[in-house]
Design a protein around this motif. Sequence first.
Motif, PDB file in Angstrom:
ATOM      1  N   THR A 102       0.841  -1.196   0.000  1.00  0.00           N
ATOM      2  CA  THR A 102       0.000   0.000   0.000  1.00  0.00           C
ATOM      3  C   THR A 102       0.878   1.249   0.000  1.00  0.00           C
ATOM      4  O   THR A 102       0.806   2.095   0.898  1.00  0.00           O
ATOM      5  N   ALA A 103       1.692   1.390  -1.035  1.00  0.00           N
ATOM      6  CA  ALA A 103       2.602   2.530  -1.142  1.00  0.00           C
ATOM      7  C   ALA A 103       1.860   3.846  -1.253  1.00  0.00           C
ATOM      8  O   ALA A 103       2.413   4.906  -0.934  1.00  0.00           O
ATOM      9  N   SER A 104       0.615   3.785  -1.700  1.00  0.00           N
ATOM     10  CA  SER A 104      -0.202   4.998  -1.785  1.00  0.00           C
ATOM     11  C   SER A 104      -0.443   5.619  -0.405  1.00  0.00           C
ATOM     12  O   SER A 104      -0.815   6.789  -0.305  1.00  0.00           O
ATOM     13  N   GLN A 105      -0.223   4.839   0.645  1.00  0.00           N
ATOM     14  CA  GLN A 105      -0.482   5.311   2.002  1.00  0.00           C
ATOM     15  C   GLN A 105       0.750   5.929   2.666  1.00  0.00           C
ATOM     16  O   GLN A 105       0.655   6.446   3.772  1.00  0.00           O
ATOM     17  N   GLY A 106       1.898   5.854   1.984  1.00  0.00           N
ATOM     18  CA  GLY A 106       3.096   6.470   2.555  1.00  0.00           C
ATOM     19  C   GLY A 106       4.370   5.812   2.074  1.00  0.00           C
ATOM     20  O   GLY A 106       4.366   4.660   1.642  1.00  0.00           O
ATOM     21  N   PRO A 107       5.508   6.521   2.144  1.00  0.00           N
ATOM     22  CA  PRO A 107       6.776   6.040   1.576  1.00  0.00           C
ATOM     23  C   PRO A 107       7.401   4.861   2.307  1.00  0.00           C
ATOM     24  O   PRO A 107       8.341   4.249   1.786  1.00  0.00           O
ATOM     25  N   ALA A 108       6.890   4.515   3.491  1.00  0.00           N
ATOM     26  CA  ALA A 108       7.435   3.376   4.228  1.00  0.00           C
ATOM     27  C   ALA A 108       6.349   2.375   4.586  1.00  0.00           C
ATOM     28  O   ALA A 108       6.570   1.508   5.440  1.00  0.00           O
ATOM     29  N   ALA A 136      -6.056   1.252   0.210  1.00  0.00           N
ATOM     30  CA  ALA A 136      -5.537   1.007   1.552  1.00  0.00           C
ATOM     31  C   ALA A 136      -5.638  -0.458   1.962  1.00  0.00           C
ATOM     32  O   ALA A 136      -4.928  -0.901   2.872  1.00  0.00           O
ATOM     33  N   ALA A 137      -6.499  -1.224   1.297  1.00  0.00           N
ATOM     34  CA  ALA A 137      -6.683  -2.644   1.627  1.00  0.00           C
ATOM     35  C   ALA A 137      -6.961  -3.425   0.346  1.00  0.00           C
ATOM     36  O   ALA A 137      -8.084  -3.857   0.089  1.00  0.00           O
ATOM     37  N   PRO A 138      -5.942  -3.610  -0.488  1.00  0.00           N
ATOM     38  CA  PRO A 138      -6.135  -4.258  -1.788  1.00  0.00           C
ATOM     39  C   PRO A 138      -6.239  -5.774  -1.677  1.00  0.00           C
ATOM     40  O   PRO A 138      -5.844  -6.381  -0.680  1.00  0.00           O
ATOM     41  N   THR A 139      -6.753  -6.389  -2.748  1.00  0.00           N
ATOM     42  CA  THR A 139      -6.797  -7.840  -2.865  1.00  0.00           C
ATOM     43  C   THR A 139      -6.273  -8.242  -4.235  1.00  0.00           C
ATOM     44  O   THR A 139      -6.266  -7.437  -5.177  1.00  0.00           O
TER      45      THR A 139
END
Length: 334
Positions: free
Chosen positions: A161-167, A209-212
């Motif tokens: 979930t890189a869209s949620q932050g760089p780490a 944020a919560a992919p499948t």
Amino acid sequence: MTGRPTRRTALLTALGAGAAAALPAATAHAAGGKPTPPVAVTDQKSRRVLVLDSRLPWESPDAVRWAFSPEGDERYADLEPEASWTYVDEAKARRRRGRTYLLTTASFGFAAVVEVPTGRRYWAGALAGGTDTVNPHSIELLPDGNVAVAGSTGDTIRLYTASQGPASDTYAEYRFSDAHGLQWDNRRRVLWAIGHDELIALRVGGTAAAPTLTRVHTAALPHPEGRSASGHDLSPVVGRPGRLWVTTGYGVFQYDIAGRAFREDYAGAAQISRRSVKAVSDVRGSGRVVTTVPEPGLEKSWWTTTVSAHNPEGAYVLPDGGIYKARWWVPESR
């Protein structure tokens, strides 16, 4: 007494400067107006990704258009790149929201999406440690900003979930034997992956944020009777939309997605298709192809100093290099 610097010394000195230099337009033009983009190589010997001018001899320091290494860069210090950045094995160019990115992985765990030319960290992670070996082998950026990583030893495809932050270290996982290559398909909205004996397509569901990940297509890779295919590299055939470049331990194919068949009817197949091709890519307009295959006699059995060019035949040589993969530096849009 100080002697004259060697070509290798001069080149490595240029690499250090190149990391901060602006990368010029992705496509230059040779005589006749055919595109001749730079070439990105994973040079495991110098522990860098290099973007090299395809119009110049690579022993010249002027050939270095840009270079990346996370070592000594505080923006990546938490990933311990002195260890995790061992055997850099992937380099791709992507374009998203007006910015260009390098997508890169290394066998000891490093995976990152790096802004070009600043080196800024869009997202990065260390995927291995101790006995928990994942062996990142390829990486892909999705339109929603998330990042997929293929782990060959770990038999895994992870969608971070890189869209949620760089780490961000949250991920969805799909188990896939000997996962080696990844390619996002903008038209079909699926993530293609190549592994031990199969080419598959995965549908991405859920939210950013919560992919499948769900398998929606499978194709058995071509292979000799009684042997595994050893699928390796995966990239789009940009000169023939609707096809994918596929390399195995035994040859180079184009997968016709609509026809659900592996083809060998492409220009230059007799020269391009050979055993153990580690990477393949082509250029729209000219049909020029670059590939890498291991070269005997080097420090590592999977290294080469030569990037082969096809249609027409030619070669680029990095003196004293340890190249694993090479791709035309032409950013795909996301």
